[in-house]
Write a protein that holds these residues in place. Structure first.
Motif, PDB file in Angstrom:
ATOM      1  N   GLN A 157       0.888  -1.289   0.044  1.00 39.72           N
ATOM      2  CA  GLN A 157      -0.208  -0.129   0.096  1.00 39.72           C
ATOM      3  C   GLN A 157       0.724   1.230  -0.064  1.00 39.72           C
ATOM      4  N   VAL A 158       0.254   2.422  -0.569  1.00 36.60           N
ATOM      5  CA  VAL A 158       1.077   3.613  -0.494  1.00 36.60           C
ATOM      6  C   VAL A 158       0.248   4.600  -0.015  1.00 36.60           C
ATOM      7  N   GLN A 159       0.715   5.363   1.033  1.00 38.04           N
ATOM      8  CA  GLN A 159       0.134   6.347   1.768  1.00 38.04           C
ATOM      9  C   GLN A 159       0.625   7.839   1.192  1.00 38.04           C
ATOM     10  N   LEU A 160      -0.248   8.571   1.203  1.00 38.08           N
ATOM     11  CA  LEU A 160      -0.047   9.837   0.775  1.00 38.08           C
ATOM     12  C   LEU A 160      -0.425  11.031   1.671  1.00 38.08           C
ATOM     13  N   VAL A 161       0.298  11.790   2.065  1.00 42.62           N
ATOM     14  CA  VAL A 161      -0.107  12.930   2.913  1.00 42.62           C
ATOM     15  C   VAL A 161       0.179  14.370   2.527  1.00 42.62           C
ATOM     16  N   GLU A 162      -0.576  15.123   2.191  1.00 39.82           N
ATOM     17  CA  GLU A 162      -0.564  16.581   1.653  1.00 39.82           C
ATOM     18  C   GLU A 162      -0.282  17.673   2.791  1.00 39.82           C
ATOM     19  N   SER A 163       0.167  18.577   2.431  1.00 39.54           N
ATOM     20  CA  SER A 163       0.432  19.816   3.302  1.00 39.54           C
ATOM     21  C   SER A 163       0.643  20.983   2.384  1.00 39.54           C
ATOM     22  N   GLY A 164       0.614  22.034   3.285  1.00 43.79           N
ATOM     23  CA  GLY A 164       0.892  23.363   2.626  1.00 43.79           C
ATOM     24  C   GLY A 164      -0.155  24.351   2.290  1.00 43.79           C
TER      25      GLY A 164
ATOM     26  N   ILE B 111       7.594   0.726  -2.570  1.00 40.06           N
ATOM     27  CA  ILE B 111       8.727   1.667  -3.499  1.00 40.06           C
ATOM     28  C   ILE B 111       8.413   1.140  -4.863  1.00 40.06           C
ATOM     29  N   PHE B 112       8.230   1.823  -5.923  1.00 37.72           N
ATOM     30  CA  PHE B 112       7.589   1.423  -7.352  1.00 37.72           C
ATOM     31  C   PHE B 112       8.811   2.353  -8.207  1.00 37.72           C
ATOM     32  N   SER B 113       9.080   1.617  -9.301  1.00 38.36           N
ATOM     33  CA  SER B 113       9.860   2.419 -10.220  1.00 38.36           C
ATOM     34  C   SER B 113       9.013   3.124 -11.370  1.00 38.36           C
ATOM     35  N   THR B 114       8.028   2.650 -11.465  1.00 36.46           N
ATOM     36  CA  THR B 114       7.072   3.193 -12.518  1.00 36.46           C
ATOM     37  C   THR B 114       5.820   3.594 -11.859  1.00 36.46           C
ATOM     38  N   TYR B 115       5.391   4.838 -12.138  1.00 32.04           N
ATOM     39  CA  TYR B 115       4.422   5.698 -11.282  1.00 32.04           C
ATOM     40  C   TYR B 115       3.737   6.850 -12.308  1.00 32.04           C
ATOM     41  N   VAL B 116       2.756   7.225 -11.882  1.00 33.79           N
ATOM     42  CA  VAL B 116       2.329   8.627 -12.231  1.00 33.79           C
ATOM     43  C   VAL B 116       1.830   9.294 -10.948  1.00 33.79           C
ATOM     44  N   MET B 117       2.491  10.620 -10.797  1.00 28.23           N
ATOM     45  CA  MET B 117       1.973  11.443  -9.577  1.00 28.23           C
ATOM     46  C   MET B 117       1.097  12.371 -10.216  1.00 28.23           C
ATOM     47  N   GLY B 118       0.161  12.906  -9.571  1.00 26.23           N
ATOM     48  CA  GLY B 118      -0.651  13.883  -9.785  1.00 26.23           C
ATOM     49  C   GLY B 118      -1.527  14.634  -8.574  1.00 26.23           C
ATOM     50  N   TRP B 119      -1.759  16.057  -9.288  1.00 26.89           N
ATOM     51  CA  TRP B 119      -2.345  16.879  -8.343  1.00 26.89           C
ATOM     52  C   TRP B 119      -3.864  16.974  -8.758  1.00 26.89           C
ATOM     53  N   TYR B 120      -4.770  16.979  -8.045  1.00 25.93           N
ATOM     54  CA  TYR B 120      -6.178  17.087  -8.388  1.00 25.93           C
ATOM     55  C   TYR B 120      -6.736  18.366  -7.402  1.00 25.93           C
ATOM     56  N   ARG B 121      -7.886  18.871  -7.755  1.00 22.72           N
ATOM     57  CA  ARG B 121      -8.627  19.599  -7.076  1.00 22.72           C
ATOM     58  C   ARG B 121      -9.889  19.662  -7.058  1.00 22.72           C
ATOM     59  N   GLN B 122     -10.624  19.912  -6.128  1.00 24.84           N
ATOM     60  CA  GLN B 122     -12.274  19.731  -6.169  1.00 24.84           C
ATOM     61  C   GLN B 122     -12.745  21.158  -5.363  1.00 24.84           C
ATOM     62  N   ALA B 123     -13.365  21.984  -5.891  1.00 23.17           N
ATOM     63  CA  ALA B 123     -14.050  23.133  -5.396  1.00 23.17           C
ATOM     64  C   ALA B 123     -15.468  22.926  -5.005  1.00 23.17           C
ATOM     65  N   PRO B 124     -15.874  23.606  -4.112  1.00 20.44           N
ATOM     66  CA  PRO B 124     -17.487  23.466  -3.759  1.00 20.44           C
ATOM     67  C   PRO B 124     -18.559  23.170  -4.767  1.00 20.44           C
TER      68      PRO B 124
ATOM     69  N   VAL C  36      -0.222   3.604  -9.658  1.00 24.52           N
ATOM     70  CA  VAL C  36       0.745   2.515  -9.766  1.00 24.52           C
ATOM     71  C   VAL C  36       0.005   1.141  -9.684  1.00 24.52           C
ATOM     72  N   LEU C  37       0.485   0.354 -10.646  1.00 24.26           N
ATOM     73  CA  LEU C  37       0.001  -1.041 -10.544  1.00 24.26           C
ATOM     74  C   LEU C  37      -1.425  -1.216 -10.939  1.00 24.26           C
ATOM     75  N   GLY C  38      -2.055  -0.218 -11.623  1.00 26.14           N
ATOM     76  CA  GLY C  38      -3.523   0.005 -11.839  1.00 26.14           C
ATOM     77  C   GLY C  38      -4.391   0.394 -10.812  1.00 26.14           C
ATOM     78  N   TYR C  39      -3.690   1.119  -9.642  1.00 32.57           N
ATOM     79  CA  TYR C  39      -4.344   1.362  -8.807  1.00 32.57           C
ATOM     80  C   TYR C  39      -4.277   2.733  -8.594  1.00 32.57           C
ATOM     81  N   ASP C  40      -5.290   3.577  -8.026  1.00 37.99           N
ATOM     82  CA  ASP C  40      -5.313   5.074  -7.527  1.00 37.99           C
ATOM     83  C   ASP C  40      -4.806   4.963  -6.175  1.00 37.99           C
ATOM     84  N   TYR C  41      -4.114   5.894  -5.513  1.00 40.38           N
ATOM     85  CA  TYR C  41      -3.968   6.100  -4.189  1.00 40.38           C
ATOM     86  C   TYR C  41      -4.231   7.854  -3.849  1.00 40.38           C
ATOM     87  N   TRP C  42      -4.904   8.106  -2.774  1.00 47.65           N
ATOM     88  CA  TRP C  42      -5.128   9.555  -2.695  1.00 47.65           C
ATOM     89  C   TRP C  42      -4.749   9.903  -1.303  1.00 47.65           C
TER      90      TRP C  42
END
Length: 115
Positions: free
Chosen positions: A1-8, A28-41, A99-105
């Protein structure tokens, strides 16, 4: 599992700058896509920027030239540098890793642009 924590996130005046961070932990993965998304009210979550493990980046037209996605400091941390912020940028910003066909948020961080 991958855990992501945003700050700032926080409150900033129009024209100001803010840097968001996303710290990743877990597998740890060598192949991945990182992204930033946003959601307004009342809006659907939308893509802001992506970065592949190969270094390719893409940006939404609305933020192109103002936002920069990078992992300049470390592979396990991705940043979103936001400049020339507008009120329309107000949203909850989420870090995403594909990564590996999964989305982590991440849990999201609030960005409010207001005078």
């Amino acid at each position: 599992q991958v855990q992501l924590v945003e700050s700032g996130g926080g409150l900033v005046q129009p024209g100001g700058s803010l840097r968001l961070s996303c710290a990743a932990s877990g597998s740890i993965f060598s192949t991945y896509v990182m992204g930033w998304y946003r959601q307004a009210p009342g809006k659907q979550r939308e893509l802001v920027a992506t970065m592949t493990s190969g270094g390719s980046t893409n940006y939404a037209d609305s933020v192109k030239g103002r936002f920069t996605i990078s992992n300049v400091n470390a592979k396990n941390t991705v940043y979103l540098q936001m400049n020339s912020l507008k009120a329309e940028d107000t949203a909850v910003y989420y870090c995403n890793r594909k990564v590996l066909g999964y989305d982590y948020w991440g849990q999201g961080t609030q960005v409010t642009v207001s005078s």
